[in-house]
Scaffold this motif. Structure first.
Motif, PDB file in Angstrom:
ATOM      1  N   UNK A 153      44.267 -11.119 -63.698  1.00 20.02           N
ATOM      2  CA  UNK A 153      45.923 -10.836 -63.351  1.00 20.02           C
ATOM      3  C   UNK A 153      45.056 -10.091 -61.589  1.00 20.02           C
ATOM      4  N   UNK A 154      46.226 -10.476 -60.374  1.00 19.13           N
ATOM      5  CA  UNK A 154      46.349 -10.182 -58.982  1.00 19.13           C
ATOM      6  C   UNK A 154      47.249  -8.980 -58.977  1.00 19.13           C
TER       7      UNK A 154
ATOM      8  N   UNK B 237      41.254  -7.819 -60.270  1.00 21.96           N
ATOM      9  CA  UNK B 237      40.557  -6.848 -61.488  1.00 21.96           C
ATOM     10  C   UNK B 237      39.262  -7.402 -61.764  1.00 21.96           C
ATOM     11  N   UNK B 238      39.377  -8.887 -61.557  1.00 15.59           N
ATOM     12  CA  UNK B 238      38.218  -9.815 -61.796  1.00 15.59           C
ATOM     13  C   UNK B 238      37.507  -9.905 -60.669  1.00 15.59           C
ATOM     14  N   UNK B 239      35.894  -9.496 -60.749  1.00 18.06           N
ATOM     15  CA  UNK B 239      35.374  -9.563 -59.525  1.00 18.06           C
ATOM     16  C   UNK B 239      35.386 -11.308 -58.989  1.00 18.06           C
TER      17      UNK B 239
ATOM     18  N   UNK C  93      40.557 -15.984 -57.879  1.00 18.65           N
ATOM     19  CA  UNK C  93      41.472 -16.378 -58.558  1.00 18.65           C
ATOM     20  C   UNK C  93      41.277 -17.967 -57.693  1.00 18.65           C
ATOM     21  N   UNK C  94      41.888 -19.027 -58.413  1.00 22.03           N
ATOM     22  CA  UNK C  94      42.551 -20.230 -57.575  1.00 22.03           C
ATOM     23  C   UNK C  94      43.194 -19.182 -56.612  1.00 22.03           C
ATOM     24  N   UNK C  95      43.247 -20.512 -55.494  1.00 24.21           N
ATOM     25  CA  UNK C  95      44.338 -19.782 -54.786  1.00 24.21           C
ATOM     26  C   UNK C  95      45.898 -19.795 -55.967  1.00 24.21           C
TER      27      UNK C  95
ATOM     28  N   UNK D  22      51.543 -17.788 -57.988  1.00 20.76           N
ATOM     29  CA  UNK D  22      52.317 -17.148 -59.075  1.00 20.76           C
ATOM     30  C   UNK D  22      52.370 -16.092 -59.369  1.00 20.76           C
ATOM     31  N   UNK D  23      51.593 -15.274 -59.333  1.00 18.81           N
ATOM     32  CA  UNK D  23      51.142 -14.233 -59.326  1.00 18.81           C
ATOM     33  C   UNK D  23      52.013 -13.105 -58.279  1.00 18.81           C
TER      34      UNK D  23
END
Length: 413
Positions: free
Chosen positions: A14-15, A87-89, A92-94, A99-100
């Protein structure tokens, strides 16, 4: 997300769109809101080292350390800059980030109120925000966020102009956090590209439980420069201490917001105001911090003094610690649950405030927290430069004077 761990595996993809922390009253580094109970700030290895080896006795006087999160800069099609936390180190993909953040109300509010818009040249200007959208976004947040106003010596209105040099309505914001956020976005965008990940510390939001958080930010100690300071920086900090109450009292005001019940706004002061204060001016400002526009909050003095004395006892036992450039927050809720006022004695009258004295027996919740440990050193620190013996006497000197001043106010001196 409220009530869950910021690093919960179920949220790992989650972003999170970071919002500026609207109750930042001091400091120079932008403090961001991660969720209702968590703030984050750029990671400094020396500060991380402090939190990782924090003595048990000090934990009640510091924000809870919640971990580390990766943050990167995001620019939309209009050139607005935002900060995205993962939250994940892992990166994330662009597409997932697009979308987030989408066009949610929070995103729109963030862009319009706080985001820097890239224009011509290297400077960024802040776009004007919509008060209608702000109200909609904050409808479930604490009411104090809508009431911030400025009485700052530092001129900040120019920071709020849009492209047509229009300014939003004055007296509706605390400009210090906005000032820090603007500078932070400028630094990040000029030095790094969007894909670079930055590590931020996740810390407890120590004012989240207050409806109208009144906050006093005090720079503690007689020395402010860290062991790693250059000669130029060292000389600059020594001069600031000598020309302020840091030298004479071991404490100076770096920022303040106090709820004014008579106007429904917060009164704010910044670090430039604090630097100019004489010892007597410092005492008067402490009284002002305890006045809500109608009366002096005498009910706050005993719990604040007791909390400061408890901190003093702990600091005296911390051998080798030096809390250079750290701050101490005194916090209380501007919303009173019980009032019992008596006329204000003449010797308690200060400045031009027509306050009476509140002697309510229902002690309001107060808090005292140490923050900002980027230059704190102690034996065994990973970033240790010098090993010191005994407790931090400069910090103790400031605490003792602070307690003495508050006791004098309590006794009507």
């Amino acid at each position: 997300m409220v009530g869950q761990s910021p690093l919960d595996p179920s949220e790992s993809r989650t972003a999170v769109l970071l919002e500026p922390f609207v109750h930042q009253v001091g400091g120079h580094m932008s403090m961001m809101k991660y969720d209702e109970h968590t703030v984050c700030k750029p990671l400094v290895s020396q500060e991380l080292s402090f939190y990782e080896s924090l003595p048990l006795a000090m934990r009640q006087f510091t924000p809870q350390y919640k971990g580390i999160v990766s943050v990167h800069l995001k620019k939309d099609s209009l050139g607005n800059l935002t900060l995205i936390a993962s939250p994940s180190l892992q990166t994330e993909s662009c597409g997932r980030l697009d979308n987030a953040i989408g066009d949610s109300s929070v995103t729109i509010w963030h862009k319009r109120k706080w985001a820097a818009s890239t224009g011509t040249g290297s400077e960024h200007t802040l776009v004007k925000w919509s008060h209608t959208q702000l109200t909609k976004t904050f409808k479930d947040s604490c009411p104090g966020k809508m009431l911030l106003r400025t009485d700052l010596q530092y001129h900040t209105d120019s920071l709020l102009e849009d492209a047509n040099r229009n300014q939003p309505e004055r007296n509706s914001y605390n400009p210090w956090g906005l000032h820090c956020h603007r500078q932070h976005l400028n630094r990040m965008s000029s030095k790094h590209n969007e894909n670079k990940l930055h590590q931020f510390l996740l810390l407890e939001n120590v004012v989240s439980k207050y409806n109208y958080p009144c906050i006093l930010d005090l720079k503690m100690g007689t020395r402010q420069h860290g062991d790693d300071a250059s000669e130029e920086k060292k000389a600059r900090h020594i001069k600031k201490c000598e020309q302020s109450t840091s030298a004479s009292l071991g404490v100076r005001i770096c920022g303040m917001q106090v709820y004014q019940a008579d106007t429904g706004h917060f009164l704010c002061k910044d670090k430039y105001y604090g630097r100019k204060l004489s010892p007597e001016g410092f005492r008067q400002t402490l009284r002002q911090f305890l006045c809500n526009g109608n009366h002096l909050r005498m009910d706050l003095l005993e719990p604040i003094i007791l909390r400061l004395k408890a901190l003093l006892s702990v600091i005296r036992k911390q051998s080798s610690y030096r809390f250079y450039s750290s701050s101490l927050l005194i916090i209380y809720d501007g919303q009173e649950h019980k009032e019992n006022t008596a006329p204000l004695d003449n010797h308690l009258h200060f400045q031009k405030t027509n306050c009476t004295v509140s002697n309510g027996t229902n002690h309001s919740r107060v808090d005292v927290r140490m923050i900002d440990f980027a230059h704190t050193t102690f034996k065994g620190s990973k970033c240790n430069h010098t090993t010191y013996d005994g407790p931090d006497h400069g910090y103790i000197f400031g605490l003792e004077n602070l307690i003495k001043i508050l006791q004098n106010i309590s006794e009507g001196k």
